[in-house]
Write an enzyme that holds these catalytic residues in place. Sequence first.
Site, PDB file in Angstrom:
ATOM      1  N   SER A 175       0.839  -1.182   0.000  1.00  0.00           N
ATOM      2  CA  SER A 175       0.000   0.000   0.000  1.00  0.00           C
ATOM      3  C   SER A 175       0.884   1.244   0.000  1.00  0.00           C
ATOM      4  O   SER A 175       2.004   1.214  -0.505  1.00  0.00           O
ATOM      5  CB  SER A 175      -0.948  -0.025   1.205  1.00  0.00           C
ATOM      6  OG  SER A 175      -1.910   0.995   1.105  1.00  0.00           O
ATOM      7  N   TYR A 203      -4.010   6.677  -8.064  1.00  0.00           N
ATOM      8  CA  TYR A 203      -2.969   6.014  -7.278  1.00  0.00           C
ATOM      9  C   TYR A 203      -3.467   5.742  -5.864  1.00  0.00           C
ATOM     10  O   TYR A 203      -3.317   4.633  -5.339  1.00  0.00           O
ATOM     11  CB  TYR A 203      -1.709   6.874  -7.230  1.00  0.00           C
ATOM     12  CG  TYR A 203      -0.586   6.254  -6.432  1.00  0.00           C
ATOM     13  CD1 TYR A 203       0.020   5.067  -6.846  1.00  0.00           C
ATOM     14  CD2 TYR A 203      -0.128   6.843  -5.250  1.00  0.00           C
ATOM     15  CE1 TYR A 203       1.045   4.482  -6.123  1.00  0.00           C
ATOM     16  CE2 TYR A 203       0.905   6.267  -4.518  1.00  0.00           C
ATOM     17  CZ  TYR A 203       1.486   5.089  -4.955  1.00  0.00           C
ATOM     18  OH  TYR A 203       2.506   4.512  -4.221  1.00  0.00           O
ATOM     19  N   LYS A 207      -4.003   2.052  -4.060  1.00  0.00           N
ATOM     20  CA  LYS A 207      -3.309   1.649  -2.840  1.00  0.00           C
ATOM     21  C   LYS A 207      -4.285   1.288  -1.728  1.00  0.00           C
ATOM     22  O   LYS A 207      -4.024   0.374  -0.936  1.00  0.00           O
ATOM     23  CB  LYS A 207      -2.366   2.763  -2.392  1.00  0.00           C
ATOM     24  CG  LYS A 207      -1.188   3.013  -3.336  1.00  0.00           C
ATOM     25  CD  LYS A 207      -0.169   1.879  -3.319  1.00  0.00           C
ATOM     26  CE  LYS A 207      -0.316   0.874  -4.410  1.00  0.00           C
ATOM     27  NZ  LYS A 207       0.717  -0.185  -4.392  1.00  0.00           N
TER      28      LYS A 207
END
Length: 330
Positions: A175, A203, A207
């Site tokens: 992550s 993004y 994550k």
Amino acid sequence: MGATLSQLFPPAPGLTETNLPSQKGKVFAITGGTSGVGFELAKILYYAGGTVFITSRSTPSLAATIKQIKSEALSESEGDIDGVVLDLADLSTIKQAAEALLAKTRHIDVLFLNAGVSQPPPGITTAQGYELQLGVNCLGHFLLAHILLPALVTAADKSKERQEVPGTTRIIWTSSQVVDGAPTGGFPMSVIVTPPAKPIVNYTNSKLGNWYLASYFSTLPQVRNSSILSITQNPGNMKTNLMRHGAKWMYYLAFPLLYPGKMGAYTELWAGLSSELGMLDAGGYVVPWGRKHPGLREDLLKSLKSKENGGTGRAEEFAAWCEEQVKDFR
């Protein structure tokens, strides 16, 4: 704020190459092992006597990395290092790559889903047309973990025969600290089905998606019944090529807060091997340089739970969508 600062300025790592026990007989698989954190992690585990398999997107890069790791050993390692070519951006190729890995080893003690892409130019997609970060960080790794699961189950059976504690066999999802700034309650599926044009938003969603998938995988019967620990980790803010697509001003602004890739490897090392973690930590979150997250957001924890268990079911909804996307490639 305290949890954020704690990740920006972490305490010293508790598990490094200096106090890592011999890993002889253990098998590790690391995606993205030719650079950055994955490269440093592969070196540590190989030098400790482990059998390490790394992945790369090209044969020349894979061969060069293996040669480099072997040549940099201070003494002859009792371990072994090999790898396979893997393109996480093309779901149609992942089964073949996974089977190539399974032909080299029938058991995997720890699977490090380390590879990733961050903030590519808008509009770049995978071979199947998914936004690149979602496709690589989530879907590619999700499919790979499914196909490699039998090797993890085999390793868990061997671990049980050795009377090791439950949770010794692990799947480590990667992550990022950006998850601490994720939307309240987690992302709605609308931004997954139709990703926005902002790379940083995608993004962050990818994550958080990795954490969702780590939690979901921990509920699968094969994973749960074999006492395989599935968790996620933020390796830390690294001076690696992960940020190569981001705005230059962001990189230079963040530079004083960036650390060498080896520090991120210590985070992953702890997540994969620390005896401080067990099955009660399934679906949990590890932070730099190897410790449990000190202050997870309650709204995100609620999003991990199903509606039947008092949550919002967003992780379950995302996992179901991922299952639908990869089903034809398993």
